[in-house]
Motif scaffolding. Structure first.
Motif, PDB file in Angstrom:
ATOM      1  N   ILE A 217       0.823  -1.216   0.000  1.00 22.63           N
ATOM      2  CA  ILE A 217       0.000   0.000   0.000  1.00 22.63           C
ATOM      3  C   ILE A 217       0.858   1.268   0.000  1.00 22.63           C
ATOM      4  CG2 ILE A 217      -0.274   0.250   2.526  1.00 22.63           C
ATOM      5  CD1 ILE A 217      -3.130   0.602  -0.024  1.00 22.63           C
ATOM      6  N   ARG A 218       2.147   1.083   0.297  1.00 19.13           N
ATOM      7  CA  ARG A 218       3.169   2.147   0.139  1.00 19.13           C
ATOM      8  C   ARG A 218       3.075   3.337   1.085  1.00 19.13           C
ATOM      9  NH1 ARG A 218       3.424   1.903  -5.921  1.00 19.13           N
ATOM     10  NH2 ARG A 218       2.137   3.758  -5.995  1.00 19.13           N
ATOM     11  N   ASP A 219       1.900   3.855   1.316  1.00 17.27           N
ATOM     12  CA  ASP A 219       1.808   5.094   2.072  1.00 17.27           C
ATOM     13  C   ASP A 219       0.547   5.105   2.933  1.00 17.27           C
ATOM     14  OD1 ASP A 219       3.231   8.097   1.401  1.00 17.27           O
ATOM     15  OD2 ASP A 219       1.425   8.050   2.641  1.00 17.27           O
ATOM     16  N   ASN A 222      -2.860   6.037   1.547  1.00 20.25           N
ATOM     17  CA  ASN A 222      -3.648   5.117   0.727  1.00 20.25           C
ATOM     18  C   ASN A 222      -4.541   4.185   1.551  1.00 20.25           C
ATOM     19  OD1 ASN A 222      -2.393   6.172  -1.588  1.00 20.25           O
ATOM     20  ND2 ASN A 222      -0.632   4.832  -1.257  1.00 20.25           N
ATOM     21  N   ILE A 223      -4.412   4.247   2.863  1.00 18.52           N
ATOM     22  CA  ILE A 223      -5.212   3.361   3.719  1.00 18.52           C
ATOM     23  C   ILE A 223      -6.724   3.631   3.586  1.00 18.52           C
ATOM     24  CG2 ILE A 223      -5.628   2.585   6.114  1.00 18.52           C
ATOM     25  CD1 ILE A 223      -2.895   1.706   5.606  1.00 18.52           C
ATOM     26  N   PRO A 224      -7.152   4.901   3.492  1.00 20.16           N
ATOM     27  CA  PRO A 224      -8.607   5.163   3.398  1.00 20.16           C
ATOM     28  C   PRO A 224      -9.281   4.421   2.237  1.00 20.16           C
ATOM     29  CG  PRO A 224      -7.467   7.196   3.896  1.00 20.16           C
ATOM     30  CD  PRO A 224      -6.400   6.164   3.656  1.00 20.16           C
ATOM     31  N   MET A 225      -8.530   4.218   1.158  1.00 19.49           N
ATOM     32  CA  MET A 225      -9.076   3.467   0.028  1.00 19.49           C
ATOM     33  C   MET A 225      -9.455   2.043   0.474  1.00 19.49           C
ATOM     34  SD  MET A 225      -6.943   2.823  -3.460  1.00 19.49           S
ATOM     35  CE  MET A 225      -5.743   1.609  -2.973  1.00 19.49           C
ATOM     36  N   GLY A 306      -6.612 -15.663  -7.009  1.00 11.57           N
ATOM     37  CA  GLY A 306      -5.585 -14.637  -7.011  1.00 11.57           C
ATOM     38  C   GLY A 306      -5.778 -13.653  -8.137  1.00 11.57           C
ATOM     39  N   ILE A 307      -5.456 -12.395  -7.864  1.00 10.10           N
ATOM     40  CA  ILE A 307      -5.397 -11.391  -8.923  1.00 10.10           C
ATOM     41  C   ILE A 307      -3.963 -10.896  -8.959  1.00 10.10           C
ATOM     42  CG2 ILE A 307      -6.101  -9.064  -9.633  1.00 10.10           C
ATOM     43  CD1 ILE A 307      -8.868  -9.651  -8.539  1.00 10.10           C
ATOM     44  N   VAL A 308      -3.301 -11.148 -10.097  1.00 14.39           N
ATOM     45  CA  VAL A 308      -1.913 -10.711 -10.233  1.00 14.39           C
ATOM     46  C   VAL A 308      -1.942  -9.375 -10.952  1.00 14.39           C
ATOM     47  CG1 VAL A 308       0.370 -11.260 -11.154  1.00 14.39           C
ATOM     48  CG2 VAL A 308      -1.131 -13.104 -10.354  1.00 14.39           C
ATOM     49  N   ASP A 309      -1.932  -8.317 -10.169  1.00 13.44           N
ATOM     50  CA  ASP A 309      -2.033  -6.981 -10.777  1.00 13.44           C
ATOM     51  C   ASP A 309      -1.698  -5.918  -9.737  1.00 13.44           C
ATOM     52  OD1 ASP A 309      -2.548  -5.045 -12.690  1.00 13.44           O
ATOM     53  OD2 ASP A 309      -4.408  -5.999 -13.363  1.00 13.44           O
ATOM     54  N   ASP A 310      -1.660  -4.692 -10.233  1.00 15.29           N
ATOM     55  CA  ASP A 310      -1.372  -3.546  -9.378  1.00 15.29           C
ATOM     56  C   ASP A 310      -2.606  -3.219  -8.527  1.00 15.29           C
ATOM     57  OD1 ASP A 310      -0.741  -1.139  -8.267  1.00 15.29           O
ATOM     58  OD2 ASP A 310      -0.191  -0.150 -10.156  1.00 15.29           O
ATOM     59  N   LEU A 311      -2.424  -3.241  -7.231  1.00 15.48           N
ATOM     60  CA  LEU A 311      -3.568  -2.999  -6.341  1.00 15.48           C
ATOM     61  C   LEU A 311      -4.154  -1.609  -6.572  1.00 15.48           C
ATOM     62  CD1 LEU A 311      -3.129  -1.073  -3.494  1.00 15.48           C
ATOM     63  CD2 LEU A 311      -1.437  -2.835  -3.118  1.00 15.48           C
ATOM     64  N   PHE A 312      -3.317  -0.661  -7.029  1.00 13.89           N
ATOM     65  CA  PHE A 312      -3.820   0.702  -7.229  1.00 13.89           C
ATOM     66  C   PHE A 312      -4.726   0.803  -8.459  1.00 13.89           C
ATOM     67  CE2 PHE A 312      -0.059   1.223  -4.590  1.00 13.89           C
ATOM     68  CZ  PHE A 312      -0.630   1.922  -3.535  1.00 13.89           C
TER      69      PHE A 312
END
Ligand SMILES: Cc1cc2nc3c(=O)[nH]c(=O)nc-3n(C[C@H](O)[C@H](O)[C@H](O)COP(=O)(O)OP(=O)(O)OC[C@H]3O[C@@H](n4cnc5c(N)ncnc54)[C@H](O)[C@@H]3O)c2cc1C
Ligand SMILES: Nc1ncnc2c1ncn2[C@@H]1O[C@H](COP(=O)(O)O)[C@@H](O)[C@H]1O
Lengths: 329, 264
Positions: A217-219, A222-225, A306-312
């Motif tokens: 989640i990096r930052d 981004n938690i509210p998402m 599984g989903i292999v992708d960018d969570l964003f």
């Protein structure tokens, strides 16, 4: 030549034997049968007669030391007593849990006695009298099979949940009380107390749906998402350890060996690699779905989908589509 | 307080594709990013915090090849006073017991004074969780693992150890002592490129095995208790069905699965 017994160090806390004890006894039973030797449960504590009786169902023999000096776990006291018992009874193998207690005592015990040790083992076997183990390296991405240097006695620490506590016996082992070999409190180390965490605001163990977030989640921003997604799914937000370490979510949201064990209907793991210490806290969930951009992330080995992708990219889509579904309803 | 902190330079495999070497004894390290072991970042930070609080010195030690100096420079930039790197090619393939012996011999050979030694709780690559307590045993000092909080008292140190399920155990050790540090004990400071460049002026000593009075037969596979037979990919506990498509398609399929199970 007679092979020495297999020792299993019983782990207990607050008067209860912990699961790892039975997991090790089960594996120890299998190994002892294979070698044609005795399975011996080692119990250290104070006023532990009840526990000794319980262990007798699981082992050929229970060696127990009951002394006020062993009332609380103390690595130095444990090490001294174990060194004495190993020296006297010459076990071929001593199994200790790879737990907060076990890793505090096993490595230094091995050095004191000069006995080969392997830690955090997922599997064990004997091949021509030599101990072979399976361990995990590189954050769970790879397993390694290793052999220990030939010796008359070995020490291992065993990963939690690596073995299923099985059904055998009851063995009605002999219960033997041993005089405490230490007479005074260890000099260098003193037990002060146990601190219990205050109950948190949210009990994640009671939730049916858990949306769990990890370092991907990096930052903090981004938690509210993730919170929005959890709310739309009628679930709660949980997380892996680094999120708590960084102070982005409170400790009571942490899933894993040093956090909570959960078993929801749905565990959605987002940006979590699947290190064992995390997985041990969620692997028995009914449905596990992981979103991770790394197709080799260990979490997929514990997931149904599984989903292999960018969570964003995926999480905003999930939020958008869920809102549409809810809007229609 | 004179503090020694042991740090390891490790491959960062979290997001990298890990490939097993043809001889199956290790992974292909070529091209993998390397960095300070996560637990050691916290251990180094704690050492510097104690020094800032009470004065004294911090010495960082690593057992590793030349590229491991990047991790030492990082710890120097944080505020350590001096760094030592020990290496010999025969150390390749050493287990935790050998590393602990090398660290103990280094401390003895250099006559390093210490009140406290800090290590990480475990290394992210091999995950032994043994080097700290083994080093303590070799030096004959008390230790505590998985430390999440420390407070230095008169000649003693009070620590909180992390147990399973969020419990903590409070223990007091006599100094000198060794602690293995668990993540989350502090907030590691930001280290700038400038800071690392400035730290180049600080002393970094390189030692060979003979400098610490050890021979090649005591290290590497010869001196180790654990001998790697082969690496292999772990079996799956559940076989994940991978949902294909664009993010929108992936999301739609996921929601369909949840719907079919009555979860939404
Ligand atoms: C004694 C002990 C106890 C521990 N207890 C616990 C515990 O209770 N709980 C716990 O969780 N851990 C615990 N740990 C820590 C554990 O070993 C791991 O370090 C931790 O679980 C890693 O967390 P993570 O998966 O969030 O981070 P990482 O391992 O860093 O993984 C991040 C993942 O995010 C993915 N990612 C990155 N960017 C994206 C993106 N844009 N989209 C999709 N995916 C992305 C990456 O591919 C990677 O797989 C413990 C460790 C020890 C030694
Ligand atoms: N090669 C090394 N050089 C210096 N310190 C090390 C080395 N390997 C391990 N350590 C220290 O020991 C800790 C535990 O490592 P391990 O026992 O390998 O899991 C690490 O966090 C480091 O602090």
């Amino acid at each position: 030549m007679m092979v020495g017994p297999i020792f299993v160090l019983a782990e207990h806390r607050a008067g209860e034997l912990r699961d790892i004890t039975f997991e090790m006894l089960t594996k120890g039973h299998e190994l002892a049968e294979g070698l044609g030797t005795e399975l011996v449960a080692i119990l250290l504590g104070h006023e532990v007669d009840g526990m000794a009786q319980e262990l007798a169902k699981w082992a050929n023999r229970v060696l127990y030391v009951s002394d006020p000096l062993l009332k609380n776990f103390n690595a130095d006291a444990y090490q001294a007593v174990l060194a004495h018992l190993i020296g006297e009874r010459k076990p071929i193998l001593t199994m200790i849990g790879h737990t907060a207690y076990g890793i505090d005592v096993a490595p230094s015990l091995a050095v004191q006695l000069g006995l080969p040790i392997a830690t955090d083992c997922l599997d064990l076997c004997f091949e021509d009298g030599r101990l072979c183990v399976v361990r995990q390296v590189y954050g769970g991405k790879v397993n390694v099979r290793a052999r220990l240097k030939e010796a008359s006695s070995y020490i291992v620490t065993v990963r939690q949940a690596a073995f299923q506590p099985g059904e055998y016996g009851p063995l009605s082992g002999e219960v033997e009380r041993v005089e405490c070999p230490i007479k005074e409190e260890p000099k260098g180390r003193k037990f002060i107390g146990i601190v219990t965490p205050p109950p948190g605001a949210v009990d994640i163990t009671a939730a049916d749906v858990i949306v769990s977030v990890g370092r991907g989640i990096r930052d903090k921003e981004n938690i509210p998402m993730i919170e929005e997604l959890a709310e739309l799914l009628g679930g709660v937000v949980a997380c892996s350890r680094p999120i708590v370490d960084k102070g982005w979510l409170p400790k009571d949201r942490q899933v894993g060996s040093s956090g909570k064990t959960v078993k929801p209907k749905l565990y959605l793991a987002i940006g979590i690699s699947g290190a064992f210490q995390h997985v041990v806290g969620m692997k028995d969930s009914e449905l596990i779905i992981a979103i991770n951009k790394d197709p080799k992330a260990p979490i997929f080995r514990f997931s149904d989908y599984g989903i292999v992708d960018d969570l964003f990219k995926v999480v905003p889509e999930l939020i958008k589509q869920l809102k549409e579904i809810k809007g229609q309803a | 307080m004179d503090i020694i902190v042991c740090v390891k330079h490790v491959p960062d495999t979290t997001e990298a594709e890990v490939r097993i070497r043809p001889d199956k004894k290790d992974i292909e390290k070529e091209g993998l990013p390397l960095k300070i072991n996560e637990w050691d970042e916290y251990a180094a930070e704690e050492a510097i915090l104690i020094k800032e609080r009470l004065g004294g010195t911090v010495v960082a030690i690593t057992v590793g090849p030349p590229e491991a100096e990047a991790t030492l420079r990082r710890v120097l930039a944080k505020g350590a006073d001096m760094a030592i790197r020990v290496w010999d090619d025969s150390l390749e393939g050493s287990d935790g017991y050998v590393i602990a012996k090398v660290l103990a011999k280094t401390i003895e050979a250099k006559g390093l004074k210490y009140d406290l030694i800090l290590t990480g709780a475990q290394a992210a690559d091999d995950g032994f969780a043994v080097v700290g307590p083994m080093l303590a045993e070799l030096l004959g000092i008390p230790h505590a693992t998985l430390v999440k909080k420390e407070e230095i008292l008169d000649g003693r140190i009070r620590v909180h150890r992390e147990l399973e399920g969020g419990l903590e155990e409070v223990v007091e050790l006599e100094l000198p002592a060794l602690l293995t540090i668990q993540t989350g004990i502090n907030e590691p400071r930001y280290v700038s490129v400038m800071g690392i460049r400035r730290a180049k002026k600080k002393p970094l000593e390189v030692l060979s095995l003979s400098d610490i009075g050890m021979g090649p037969d005591e290290v590497g596979p010869a001196g180790s208790w654990l001998e790697v037979e082969e690496l292999f990919l772990p079996p799956a506990e559940r076989v994940a069905e991978i949902i294909p498509g664009s993010p929108a398609e992936e999301a739609a399929k996921l929601l369909e699965i949840l719907k079919s199970r009555g979860l939404i």
